[in-house]
Design a protein around this motif. Structure first.
Motif, short mmCIF file in Angstrom:
data_model
loop_
_atom_site.label_atom_id
_atom_site.label_comp_id
_atom_site.label_asym_id
_atom_site.label_seq_id
_atom_site.Cartn_x
_atom_site.Cartn_y
_atom_site.Cartn_z
N SER A 1 0.81 -1.22 0.00
CA SER A 1 0.00 0.00 0.00
C SER A 1 0.84 1.27 0.00
CB SER A 1 -0.94 0.01 1.21
OG SER A 1 -0.19 0.02 2.42
N ALA A 2 2.14 1.14 0.33
CA ALA A 2 3.02 2.32 0.31
C ALA A 2 3.10 2.93 -1.08
CB ALA A 2 4.42 1.93 0.80
N ALA A 3 2.81 2.12 -2.11
CA ALA A 3 2.81 2.64 -3.47
C ALA A 3 1.77 3.74 -3.65
CB ALA A 3 2.54 1.50 -4.46
N TYR A 4 0.73 3.72 -2.79
CA TYR A 4 -0.34 4.71 -2.87
C TYR A 4 -0.26 5.78 -1.78
CZ TYR A 4 -2.38 1.63 -6.33
OH TYR A 4 -2.57 0.88 -7.46
N THR A 5 0.56 5.54 -0.77
CA THR A 5 0.69 6.52 0.31
C THR A 5 1.95 7.36 0.19
OG1 THR A 5 1.75 4.87 1.75
CG2 THR A 5 -0.66 5.10 1.90
N ASP A 6 2.87 6.93 -0.67
CA ASP A 6 4.11 7.68 -0.89
C ASP A 6 3.93 8.61 -2.10
OD1 ASP A 6 6.63 8.66 -1.37
OD2 ASP A 6 7.62 6.70 -1.45
N PRO A 7 3.92 9.93 -1.89
CA PRO A 7 3.68 10.87 -3.00
C PRO A 7 4.69 10.71 -4.14
CG PRO A 7 3.56 12.00 -0.89
CD PRO A 7 4.08 10.62 -0.61
N ALA A 8 5.88 10.21 -3.85
CA ALA A 8 6.91 10.08 -4.87
C ALA A 8 6.59 8.97 -5.87
CB ALA A 8 8.27 9.81 -4.22
N ARG A 9 5.60 8.13 -5.55
CA ARG A 9 5.32 6.98 -6.41
C ARG A 9 4.03 7.12 -7.21
NH1 ARG A 9 6.28 1.48 -3.15
NH2 ARG A 9 6.05 0.74 -5.31
N THR A 10 3.44 8.31 -7.21
CA THR A 10 2.13 8.48 -7.86
C THR A 10 2.17 8.33 -9.37
OG1 THR A 10 2.47 10.88 -7.90
CG2 THR A 10 1.26 9.96 -6.01
N GLN A 11 3.34 8.51 -9.98
CA GLN A 11 3.43 8.43 -11.44
C GLN A 11 3.96 7.09 -11.93
OE1 GLN A 11 2.05 10.77 -13.35
NE2 GLN A 11 1.44 11.65 -11.39
N GLU A 12 4.16 6.14 -11.04
CA GLU A 12 4.60 4.81 -11.47
C GLU A 12 3.51 4.14 -12.30
OE1 GLU A 12 5.84 2.48 -8.16
OE2 GLU A 12 7.47 3.84 -7.60
N ALA A 13 3.91 3.30 -13.23
CA ALA A 13 2.93 2.62 -14.09
C ALA A 13 1.94 1.78 -13.28
CB ALA A 13 3.67 1.74 -15.09
N SER A 14 2.41 1.20 -12.19
CA SER A 14 1.54 0.34 -11.38
C SER A 14 0.49 1.12 -10.59
CB SER A 14 2.38 -0.50 -10.42
OG SER A 14 3.11 0.35 -9.55
N THR A 15 0.71 2.42 -10.39
CA THR A 15 -0.23 3.22 -9.61
C THR A 15 -0.99 4.25 -10.44
OG1 THR A 15 1.49 4.85 -9.06
CG2 THR A 15 1.16 3.02 -7.51
N SER A 16 -0.70 4.30 -11.73
CA SER A 16 -1.36 5.31 -12.56
C SER A 16 -2.09 4.73 -13.77
CB SER A 16 -0.33 6.34 -13.06
OG SER A 16 0.69 5.70 -13.83
N GLY A 17 -1.85 3.45 -14.08
CA GLY A 17 -2.47 2.84 -15.25
C GLY A 17 -3.54 1.84 -14.90
N THR A 18 -4.25 1.38 -15.92
CA THR A 18 -5.25 0.34 -15.77
C THR A 18 -5.13 -0.59 -16.97
OG1 THR A 18 -7.61 -0.06 -15.30
CG2 THR A 18 -7.10 1.57 -17.00
N PRO A 19 -5.38 -1.88 -16.82
CA PRO A 19 -5.14 -2.82 -17.93
C PRO A 19 -6.12 -2.64 -19.09
CG PRO A 19 -6.18 -3.94 -16.10
CD PRO A 19 -5.83 -2.57 -15.61
N TYR A 20 -5.59 -2.68 -20.30
CA TYR A 20 -6.42 -2.60 -21.50
C TYR A 20 -6.39 -3.91 -22.29
CZ TYR A 20 -6.84 2.38 -20.62
OH TYR A 20 -7.13 3.59 -20.04
N ASP A 21 -5.63 -4.88 -21.81
CA ASP A 21 -5.53 -6.16 -22.50
C ASP A 21 -6.31 -7.26 -21.78
OD1 ASP A 21 -3.87 -6.15 -20.31
OD2 ASP A 21 -2.18 -7.14 -21.30
N ILE A 22 -7.44 -6.88 -21.19
CA ILE A 22 -8.32 -7.85 -20.55
C ILE A 22 -9.69 -7.78 -21.21
CG2 ILE A 22 -7.12 -7.83 -18.33
CD1 ILE A 22 -9.23 -5.94 -17.25
#
Length: 228
Positions: A28-49
């Motif tokens: 959950s630190a990926a969402y509570t750490d402001p430095a990580r807001t632009q990472e692909a895992s926290t800013s994208g959503t899958p389009y290949d499903i």
């Protein structure tokens, strides 16, 4: 003799206590750490499903977000009644603080994956606060019995979600992170369950009936929030 469910809870609690002293980065630190807001895992959503898988993803996050809203208001209601109790008050506050973080992360996941929140949002608040306050008025043990019943259902629900997400094959890094966050939150909820049992939830008057009613209500709420 302990039931299989109680044995499982005890084992999970022992594992968590064993690892609690070791420094680690929670998913959950990926969402509570402001430095990580632009990472692909926290800013994208899958389009290949597939569309069916997207519906599953959206339903899961809609339910999880609503569940965290309800959980926050359950603890708010309990604290309104038992906040001055020297033992139970701090215990409820600690669990509520954890649920506040859960809700904050779920809100960010809802925005990230463009999920429509449930229209039952306000109902979840009122019902959660009412359940928390009423069970707290019944006594400390009943408040803990409420927590035990709710967290049992939520823990099982998170397990079911993980099975569904395991079947979702995608190259997008947001889904592996989501699964890790759900595992973290599931373990938090099971820890709340352990705490409730340790603080005499099963001594509550009509414990079996109370657990059945609260658990059934949670399951109905989950199904409604998936669809509405």
């Amino acid at each position: 003799m302990l039931s299989p469910k109680l044995v499982r809870r005890s084992v999970l609690a022992a594992v968590r206590r064993h690892h609690s002293s070791a420094p680690r980065s929670l998913p959950s630190a990926a969402y509570t750490d402001p430095a990580r807001t632009q990472e692909a895992s926290t800013s994208g959503t899958p389009y290949d499903i597939s569309e069916a898988q997207r519906d599953t993803l959206h339903a899961a996050l809609r339910v999880d977000q609503a569940g965290e809203v309800a959980a926050n208001y359950i603890y708010m209601g309990q604290l309104a009644v038992l906040g001055r109790d020297r033992t139970t008050g701090p215990l409820i506050q600690e669990m509520w603080d954890q649920e506040k973080k859960h809700l904050s992360v779920m809100n960010k996941l809802q925005f990230q994956h463009r999920v429509r929140p449930t229209v039952l949002w306000e109902v979840a608040k009122v019902a959660g606060f009412g359940l928390g306050a009423v069970t707290a008025l019944m006594g400390k043990e009943a408040a803990m019995a409420c927590t035990e019943a709710v967290e049992t259902v939520i823990g099982e629900h998170y397990d079911d979600q993980l099975k569904e997400l395991d079947e979702m094959k995608t190259s997008d890094p947001s889904i592996p992170l989501l699964k890790d966050v759900i595992r973290e939150f599931r373990d938090d909820e099971l820890e709340h369950l352990d705490t409730a049992v340790e603080h005499h939830s099963q001594r509550a008057p009509a414990h079996a009936l109370l657990s059945t009613v609260v658990g059934a209500g949670c399951k109905v709420a989950i199904e409604l929030c998936k669809r509405i």
